[in-house]
Scaffold this motif. Structure first.
Motif, short mmCIF file in Angstrom:
data_model
loop_
_atom_site.label_atom_id
_atom_site.label_comp_id
_atom_site.label_asym_id
_atom_site.label_seq_id
_atom_site.Cartn_x
_atom_site.Cartn_y
_atom_site.Cartn_z
N VAL A 156 0.84 -1.19 0.00
CA VAL A 156 0.00 0.00 0.00
C VAL A 156 0.88 1.25 0.00
N THR A 157 0.35 2.34 -0.53
CA THR A 157 1.08 3.61 -0.52
C THR A 157 0.81 4.31 0.81
N ASP A 158 1.40 3.78 1.85
CA ASP A 158 1.21 4.27 3.21
C ASP A 158 2.56 4.24 3.90
N MET A 159 3.05 5.40 4.32
CA MET A 159 4.39 5.48 4.89
C MET A 159 4.53 4.74 6.21
N ARG A 160 3.41 4.39 6.82
CA ARG A 160 3.52 3.65 8.07
C ARG A 160 4.15 2.28 7.87
N LEU A 161 4.01 1.71 6.68
CA LEU A 161 4.59 0.39 6.45
C LEU A 161 6.12 0.43 6.45
N PRO A 162 6.77 1.31 5.66
CA PRO A 162 8.24 1.35 5.74
C PRO A 162 8.75 1.80 7.10
N ILE A 163 7.98 2.64 7.80
CA ILE A 163 8.39 3.04 9.15
C ILE A 163 8.38 1.83 10.08
N LEU A 164 7.31 1.05 10.02
CA LEU A 164 7.20 -0.16 10.85
C LEU A 164 8.32 -1.14 10.51
N TYR A 165 8.59 -1.30 9.21
CA TYR A 165 9.66 -2.22 8.79
C TYR A 165 10.99 -1.80 9.40
N ALA A 166 11.32 -0.50 9.30
CA ALA A 166 12.60 -0.02 9.80
C ALA A 166 12.70 -0.15 11.31
N MET A 167 11.64 0.22 12.00
CA MET A 167 11.66 0.18 13.46
C MET A 167 11.69 -1.25 13.99
N SER A 168 11.14 -2.20 13.24
CA SER A 168 11.07 -3.59 13.70
C SER A 168 12.25 -4.43 13.24
N TYR A 169 12.99 -3.97 12.23
CA TYR A 169 14.07 -4.75 11.62
C TYR A 169 15.02 -5.32 12.69
N PRO A 170 15.42 -6.59 12.55
CA PRO A 170 15.25 -7.50 11.42
C PRO A 170 13.97 -8.34 11.45
N GLU A 171 13.08 -8.07 12.41
CA GLU A 171 11.80 -8.79 12.45
C GLU A 171 10.84 -8.20 11.41
N ARG A 172 9.81 -8.99 11.10
CA ARG A 172 8.63 -8.47 10.40
C ARG A 172 7.46 -8.61 11.37
N VAL A 173 6.71 -7.52 11.49
CA VAL A 173 5.63 -7.47 12.46
C VAL A 173 4.29 -7.45 11.72
N ALA A 174 3.34 -8.23 12.20
CA ALA A 174 2.01 -8.26 11.59
C ALA A 174 1.36 -6.88 11.66
N SER A 175 0.70 -6.49 10.56
CA SER A 175 0.00 -5.20 10.53
C SER A 175 -1.30 -5.35 9.77
N ASP A 176 -2.13 -4.31 9.81
CA ASP A 176 -3.38 -4.31 9.06
C ASP A 176 -3.26 -3.50 7.77
N LEU A 177 -2.02 -3.25 7.32
CA LEU A 177 -1.78 -2.48 6.10
C LEU A 177 -1.86 -3.42 4.90
#
Length: 395
Positions: free
Chosen positions: A264-285
């Protein structure tokens, strides 16, 4: 629990970061915030998040903020200001992760200080890497500090590059929407208005970055960022026009495989990815697969987008030329927004500044800032000459 510091907390990236923190209270908490002059927004954030430290733009604002916080019963929040205050936020001992989202070079010193303090960095600030990327990346690698891109394109590349070794990458592809003038006849570019240039077909962004998207200078800055983040030469960083803005970037491997990152074109996804790295966290995006019904890719036209050509030239030279590219653009875009120059005057101003910039590679942040200041002076001189020439022509 990761303790987060946000540089640029009242901007769009900052508020999106706070949305993520609110969504995942068991993973993230706010340690410190750095804002600018929007005192009402700062106070609201302090009341909600109760940071240990908050930085504002000026001493006067700091005094007013501290007074209003005290009235609200939050005298325990330390209020600081200016560059020193932003550095304090970025280097607070308990901070684990710094989101660098201050627009322009204003956040450069704080980002550099955070790297030197060993903080993991989420970079949403193009200018820091463009102006001082050679220094930041060298320091980060020496200290083994992760620089995680939050820009959607570089975040996408980072995700795709997890599928292989660096030596297996042939090239990367940065996608660009093409902006509002992708199909406009070239002979109409001189008459483009500010209002037309601010109507981006896909994203809602700040005024400067929206104009940069219309000239494709933003993609030029991203080329330089990619070279530094992923240790690639400019020839291995390609741009493709992708009007749907569905594929955020692609990585091409030496065996011919191409991996694309789609979301999705939503900046919250790359922010979540960076903050969680190296994990991937479940989201509703969630991404709607129906959006893949049509995908178009085409090469950029350098005649239509001369800023992209200038960015490649600056990337090849590096150092002072990258600094000058960004600084001249900022001054020229401001002049266009003030209706002092035509749309095509942005590229002309940048080119004139680049031609007047000697080859150099600043070794310190202070040298970077001095180079940036000189480039801005050159840009203002170029604009002054252009204005005088316009008056002379009118006579």
């Amino acid at each position: 629990m990761k303790q987060i510091a946000i540089l640029g907390s009242t901007g769009s990236i900052g508020t999106s970061t706070l949305d993520i923190i609110e969504k995942y209270p068991e993973r993230f908490s706010v340690a410190a915030l750095a804002a600018g002059k929007n005192m009402d927004a700062v106070l609201e954030q302090c009341l909600r998040w109760r940071p240990r430290v908050v930085s504002v733009a000026t001493e006067e604002l700091a005094e007013k903020t501290a007074s209003r916080l005290k009235q609200s019963g939050l005298q325990e929040v330390e209020v600081v200001y200016g560059t020193e205050g932003t550095v304090r936020v970025a280097t607070l001992p308990e901070v684990d992760f710094v989101v660098s989202a201050i627009v322009g070079v204003a956040g450069l010193e704080a980002t550099y200080a955070a790297v030197r303090a060993g903080k993991a960095i989420g970079l949403a600030n193009k200018e820091a890497l463009v102006a001082a990327g050679e220094i930041l990346v060298r320091e980060a690698r020496a200290a083994n500090v992760p620089l995680l891109p939050i820009d959607s394109e570089h975040n996408a590349v980072h995700q795709c590059m997890r599928a292989g070794e660096k030596s297996e990458v042939r090239r990367i592809w940065l996608t660009a929407s093409g902006g509002p003038f992708r199909t406009l006849p070239l002979d109409r570019f001189d008459s483009i208005t500010v209002e037309q240039a601010l109507r981006h077909p896909t994203w809602v962004m700040g005024r400067r970055i929206t104009i940069d998207s219309a000239t494709m200078l933003n993609k030029g800055l991203e080329i330089i960022e990619a070279c530094r983040l992923f240790d690639l030469p400019p020839s291995a960083v390609k741009v493709t026009i992708h009007p749907q803005s569905t594929v955020h970037s692609l990585v091409e491997y030496i065996d011919g495989s191409i991996l694309a990152q789609i979301s999705v074109t939503d900046m919250r996804l790359p922010i979540l990815y960076a903050m969680s790295y190296p994990e991937r966290v479940a989201s509703d995006l969630r991404f709607d697969m129906a959006a893949l019904g049509q995908l178009c890719f085409e090469p950029p036209d350098f005649d239509r987008f001369p800023c992209l050509r200038l960015a490649y030239e600056a990337a090849e030279k590096g150092g002072a030329h990258c600094i000058a590219l960004n600084a001249a653009d900022e001054i020229a875009v401001e002049a266009f927004l003030n209706k002092s120059i035509p749309f095509t005057g942005i590229a002309r101003t940048i080119e004139e500044v680049l031609e007047a910039t000697p080859e150099a590679h600043p070794a310190t942040i202070q040298e970077v800032l001095a180079s940036d200041k000189r480039a801005r002076e050159l840009a203002r001189e170029a604009l002054c000459r252009a204005g005088n020439a316009a008056v002379s022509d009118a006579r």
